[in-house]
Design an enzyme around this catalytic site. Structure first.
Site, PDB file in Angstrom:
ATOM      1  N   ARG A 228       9.082  17.024 -24.273  1.00  0.00           N
ATOM      2  CA  ARG A 228       9.476  15.606 -24.161  1.00  0.00           C
ATOM      3  C   ARG A 228       8.310  14.745 -23.668  1.00  0.00           C
ATOM      4  O   ARG A 228       8.227  13.566 -23.994  1.00  0.00           O
ATOM      5  CB  ARG A 228      10.695  15.456 -23.261  1.00  0.00           C
ATOM      6  CG  ARG A 228      11.923  16.190 -23.827  1.00  0.00           C
ATOM      7  CD  ARG A 228      13.216  15.714 -23.226  1.00  0.00           C
ATOM      8  NE  ARG A 228      14.273  16.712 -23.372  1.00  0.00           N
ATOM      9  CZ  ARG A 228      14.987  16.890 -24.488  1.00  0.00           C
ATOM     10  NH1 ARG A 228      14.784  16.146 -25.534  1.00  0.00           N
ATOM     11  NH2 ARG A 228      15.918  17.836 -24.525  1.00  0.00           N
TER      12      ARG A 228
ATOM     13  N   LYS B  78      20.752  20.041 -29.766  1.00  0.00           N
ATOM     14  CA  LYS B  78      20.318  21.314 -29.151  1.00  0.00           C
ATOM     15  C   LYS B  78      21.437  21.915 -28.299  1.00  0.00           C
ATOM     16  O   LYS B  78      21.724  23.114 -28.406  1.00  0.00           O
ATOM     17  CB  LYS B  78      19.066  21.052 -28.306  1.00  0.00           C
ATOM     18  CG  LYS B  78      18.542  22.255 -27.557  1.00  0.00           C
ATOM     19  CD  LYS B  78      17.059  22.122 -27.248  1.00  0.00           C
ATOM     20  CE  LYS B  78      16.752  21.158 -26.119  1.00  0.00           C
ATOM     21  NZ  LYS B  78      16.979  21.709 -24.777  1.00  0.00           N
ATOM     22  N   SER B  79      22.063  21.092 -27.464  1.00  0.00           N
ATOM     23  CA  SER B  79      23.112  21.622 -26.569  1.00  0.00           C
ATOM     24  C   SER B  79      24.257  22.219 -27.376  1.00  0.00           C
ATOM     25  O   SER B  79      24.778  23.287 -27.048  1.00  0.00           O
ATOM     26  CB  SER B  79      23.683  20.493 -25.704  1.00  0.00           C
ATOM     27  OG  SER B  79      22.712  20.039 -24.814  1.00  0.00           O
TER      28      SER B  79
ATOM     29  N   LYS C 144      12.897  20.342 -14.477  1.00  0.00           N
ATOM     30  CA  LYS C 144      13.026  20.532 -15.929  1.00  0.00           C
ATOM     31  C   LYS C 144      11.860  21.371 -16.471  1.00  0.00           C
ATOM     32  O   LYS C 144      11.199  22.046 -15.717  1.00  0.00           O
ATOM     33  CB  LYS C 144      13.101  19.171 -16.613  1.00  0.00           C
ATOM     34  CG  LYS C 144      14.329  18.372 -16.207  1.00  0.00           C
ATOM     35  CD  LYS C 144      15.576  19.028 -16.734  1.00  0.00           C
ATOM     36  CE  LYS C 144      16.832  18.425 -16.165  1.00  0.00           C
ATOM     37  NZ  LYS C 144      18.015  19.170 -16.493  1.00  0.00           N
TER      38      LYS C 144
ATOM     39  N   GLN D  96      24.404  22.920 -17.263  1.00  0.00           N
ATOM     40  CA  GLN D  96      24.031  24.333 -17.456  1.00  0.00           C
ATOM     41  C   GLN D  96      24.766  25.212 -16.446  1.00  0.00           C
ATOM     42  O   GLN D  96      25.302  26.265 -16.810  1.00  0.00           O
ATOM     43  CB  GLN D  96      22.521  24.499 -17.307  1.00  0.00           C
ATOM     44  CG  GLN D  96      21.758  23.880 -18.466  1.00  0.00           C
ATOM     45  CD  GLN D  96      20.256  24.061 -18.341  1.00  0.00           C
ATOM     46  OE1 GLN D  96      19.757  24.627 -17.376  1.00  0.00           O
ATOM     47  NE2 GLN D  96      19.530  23.557 -19.318  1.00  0.00           N
TER      48      GLN D  96
ATOM     49  N   SER E 230      24.938  19.490 -13.015  1.00  0.00           N
ATOM     50  CA  SER E 230      24.241  20.301 -14.004  1.00  0.00           C
ATOM     51  C   SER E 230      25.225  20.931 -14.991  1.00  0.00           C
ATOM     52  O   SER E 230      26.053  21.772 -14.621  1.00  0.00           O
ATOM     53  CB  SER E 230      23.438  21.412 -13.315  1.00  0.00           C
ATOM     54  OG  SER E 230      23.100  22.399 -14.267  1.00  0.00           O
TER      55      SER E 230
ATOM     56  N   ASP F 183      17.832  13.824 -19.940  1.00  0.00           N
ATOM     57  CA  ASP F 183      16.722  14.231 -20.812  1.00  0.00           C
ATOM     58  C   ASP F 183      15.949  13.043 -21.387  1.00  0.00           C
ATOM     59  O   ASP F 183      14.974  13.238 -22.121  1.00  0.00           O
ATOM     60  CB  ASP F 183      17.242  15.103 -21.963  1.00  0.00           C
ATOM     61  CG  ASP F 183      17.672  16.476 -21.454  1.00  0.00           C
ATOM     62  OD1 ASP F 183      17.194  16.888 -20.383  1.00  0.00           O
ATOM     63  OD2 ASP F 183      18.496  17.127 -22.122  1.00  0.00           O
TER      64      ASP F 183
ATOM     65  N   ARG G   6       9.101  16.586 -14.257  1.00  0.00           N
ATOM     66  CA  ARG G   6       9.009  15.414 -15.134  1.00  0.00           C
ATOM     67  C   ARG G   6       8.918  14.081 -14.406  1.00  0.00           C
ATOM     68  O   ARG G   6       8.363  13.134 -14.955  1.00  0.00           O
ATOM     69  CB  ARG G   6      10.231  15.367 -16.068  1.00  0.00           C
ATOM     70  CG  ARG G   6      10.041  16.179 -17.283  1.00  0.00           C
ATOM     71  CD  ARG G   6      11.144  15.908 -18.282  1.00  0.00           C
ATOM     72  NE  ARG G   6      11.030  16.902 -19.324  1.00  0.00           N
ATOM     73  CZ  ARG G   6      12.050  17.397 -20.010  1.00  0.00           C
ATOM     74  NH1 ARG G   6      13.271  16.961 -19.762  1.00  0.00           N
ATOM     75  NH2 ARG G   6      11.854  18.300 -20.948  1.00  0.00           N
TER      76      ARG G   6
HETATM   77  C1  S3P Z   1      21.700  20.904 -20.974  1.00  0.00           C
HETATM   78  C2  S3P Z   1      21.872  20.381 -19.733  1.00  0.00           C
HETATM   79  C3  S3P Z   1      20.832  19.638 -18.991  1.00  0.00           C
HETATM   80  C4  S3P Z   1      19.694  19.218 -19.907  1.00  0.00           C
HETATM   81  C5  S3P Z   1      19.282  20.299 -20.863  1.00  0.00           C
HETATM   82  C6  S3P Z   1      20.441  20.727 -21.731  1.00  0.00           C
HETATM   83  C7  S3P Z   1      22.816  21.623 -21.607  1.00  0.00           C
HETATM   84  O1  S3P Z   1      20.319  20.460 -17.963  1.00  0.00           O
HETATM   85  O2  S3P Z   1      18.577  18.793 -19.141  1.00  0.00           O
HETATM   86  O3  S3P Z   1      18.232  19.851 -21.708  1.00  0.00           O
HETATM   87  O4  S3P Z   1      22.795  21.830 -22.832  1.00  0.00           O
HETATM   88  O5  S3P Z   1      23.749  22.003 -20.880  1.00  0.00           O
HETATM   89  P1  S3P Z   1      21.059  20.529 -16.523  1.00  0.00           P
HETATM   90  O6  S3P Z   1      22.442  20.851 -16.813  1.00  0.00           O
HETATM   91  O7  S3P Z   1      20.405  21.620 -15.753  1.00  0.00           O
HETATM   92  O8  S3P Z   1      20.842  19.180 -15.913  1.00  0.00           O
END
Ligand code: S3P
Length: 444
Positions: free
Chosen positions: A399, A24-25, A349, A172, A170, A322, A353
């Site tokens: 999840r 997914k990422s 999340k 993200q 993070s 995750d 969770r």
């Molecule tokens: C992700 C980063 C994670 C993860 C998410 C996907 C990404 O979140 O929980 O499912 O693809 O960069 P955080 O970066 O906020 O921890």
């Protein structure tokens, strides 16, 4: 009310080789970068889950031409800041926190206000964490006091390179600023607590000027902005987060063996394998190759009836962020009391969770000791349920749904599990693989 899943556990054992859906990422990152490249990008084995379909639809609204044929995706990029759209557009990110946050990084120069919305769960999540650095870069926001969706963003003609300190771990937040750096002049510097490094790896693969200095707990990332890059080809590996459910199912099933092919085994994603091996599993990673700067391999796992407790080092938290729910389930079946700490982020999340993971274990009859950011799990290796469990009010968290299904096939009893469609946001093949391994369920 929608359909629910009914499971009445029967012992099962299997010896199989499977493929799980694309990462997914990485799927989201290849889409976003394809939209900023010059020319036609081709992505193979893209994840076709709801999160990705929503991401594709948002990019189309921004004027990017994208076509999808089976798991192949073609993107016609017009270069940096090459979005073409008229006023008053609304982007609906659905359940995807990753897309919703990362796309904001590419909108720092947007000439019009863009409204970003999401589903009920996404609308509860914090966007202050990306709004703050993006404001420093030059973007402007209209947002409520809680800094949640819906919000509006309008960019500015002049954006600034910033020095950004990311201290949550993070990926993200880090990646949002990295994407904004593409459209900022000069050098953006990010000092980031360790987290998954796919954005760094794909920047390097695309020849975007980036320097990464790896330190013990942090990475220093330097990016030179406003450098055009060309379209690319990318074959997305399988998602290690999706594998985790089947790895734990195999460990907890009798006389079973599973091979999973072509999995992304980037160190920042497989902390859960390290933890399970410390608990007594013997999970093997074979045929390791490096492609596009990412490690890929096959994973081999066999039943392990007697797992032991774990005291999980918080240093590893971002490497299994995750996978905690399914690791909690393994800890519930292990001998002794397992502990996990510094986990405040887990409550941020798709659902809270940490809290809901504890609630699920309690429903099973497993004792837990929960605080705002930690949990102790009192494992019970002999627990065998002979009651009916009704799994509902879990925020439609994909999840949690998948963890409950694995629990149902591990702990016995009768299970009625709500939110039947939730798994489609990240892992559309989940129930098909469950069937392939010989497990039965009904939709009621
Ligand atoms: C992700 C980063 C994670 C993860 C998410 C996907 C990404 O979140 O929980 O499912 O693809 O960069 P955080 O970066 O906020 O921890």
């Amino acid at each position: 009310m929608g359909k629910r899943l009914f499971i009445k556990n029967k012992n099962n054992s299997f010896k199989k080789t499977i493929l799980v859906d694309g990462d997914k990422s990485i799927s989201i990152r290849t889409l976003l970068l394809g939209s900023q490249a010059f020319g036609k990008t081709f992505i193979e084995n893209i994840l076709l889950s709801e999160d990705i379909i929503n991401s594709i639809n948002c990019l189309k609204k921004l004027g990017v031409k994208i076509s999808v044929n089976k798991k192949n995706c073609f993107i016609e990029g017009k270069g940096l800041n090459g979005f073409e759209f008229k006023k008053d557009i609304i982007l609906n990110a659905g359940n995807s926190g990753t897309f919703a946050r990362l796309i904001l990084g590419l909108l720092v120069k947007s000439p019009f206000y863009i409204r970003l919305i999401g589903d009920k769960s996404l609308s509860k999540r914090d966007f202050g964490r990306v709004i703050l650095p993006l404001q420093k870069i030059g973007a402007n926001f209209k947002v409520n006091n809680k800094k949640t969706l819906p919000l509006q963003i309008i960019g500015s003609y002049f954006t600034n390179p910033i020095h950004y300190y990311e201290n949550r771990g993070s990926a993200q937040c880090k990646s949002t600023v990295m994407l904004a750096a593409l459209n900022s002049p000069g050098q953006t510097v990010i000092n980031a607590k360790k987290s998954r490094d796919h954005t760094e790896n794909i920047f390097k693969y695309l020849g975007i000027p980036i320097m990464v200095q790896k330190k013990k707990n942090n990475d220093i990332i330097k990016i030179r902005g406003q450098k055009a890059f060309k379209s690319f080809r990318y074959k997305v590996p399988s998602d290690p987060s999706s594998c985790a459910f089947f790895i734990v199912l195999t460990l907890l099933s009798k006389n079973s063996e599973l091979k999973i092919k072509d999995v992304n085994v980037n160190k920042s994603r497989i902390g859960y394998i390290e933890i399970l091996n410390k608990m007594g599993a013997k999970i093997k990673i074979k045929n390791v190759k490096t492609k596009y700067g990412e490690k890929q391999a096959d994973i081999h796992v066999k039943s392990q009836p007697s797992l032991k407790k774990i005291n999980c080092s918080p240093r590893l938290n971002s490497n299994l962020i995750d996978e905690f729910l399914i690791i909690f389930l393994a800890a519930a079946k292990a001998k002794g009391v397992s502990s996990f700490s510094n986990l405040g982020e887990l409550n941020k999340k798709e659902s809270p969770r940490l809290k809901l993971g504890s609630k699920l274990l309690n429903q099973l009859g497993i004792k837990t000791k929960l605080t705002n950011n930690s949990i102790k799990i009192f494992g019970n290796p002999t627990l065998n349920l002979n009651k009916t469990l009704n799994i509902k009010n879990y925020y439609r968290d994909h999840r949690i749904f998948m963890t409950a299904v694995i629990a149902a096939f591990t702990f016995g009893g009768k299970w009625i599990i709500n939110d039947i469609d939730s798994y489609k946001s990240s892992f559309p093949s989940f129930l098909n693989i469950i069937k392939k391994l010989g497990y039965k369920f009904k939709l009621i």
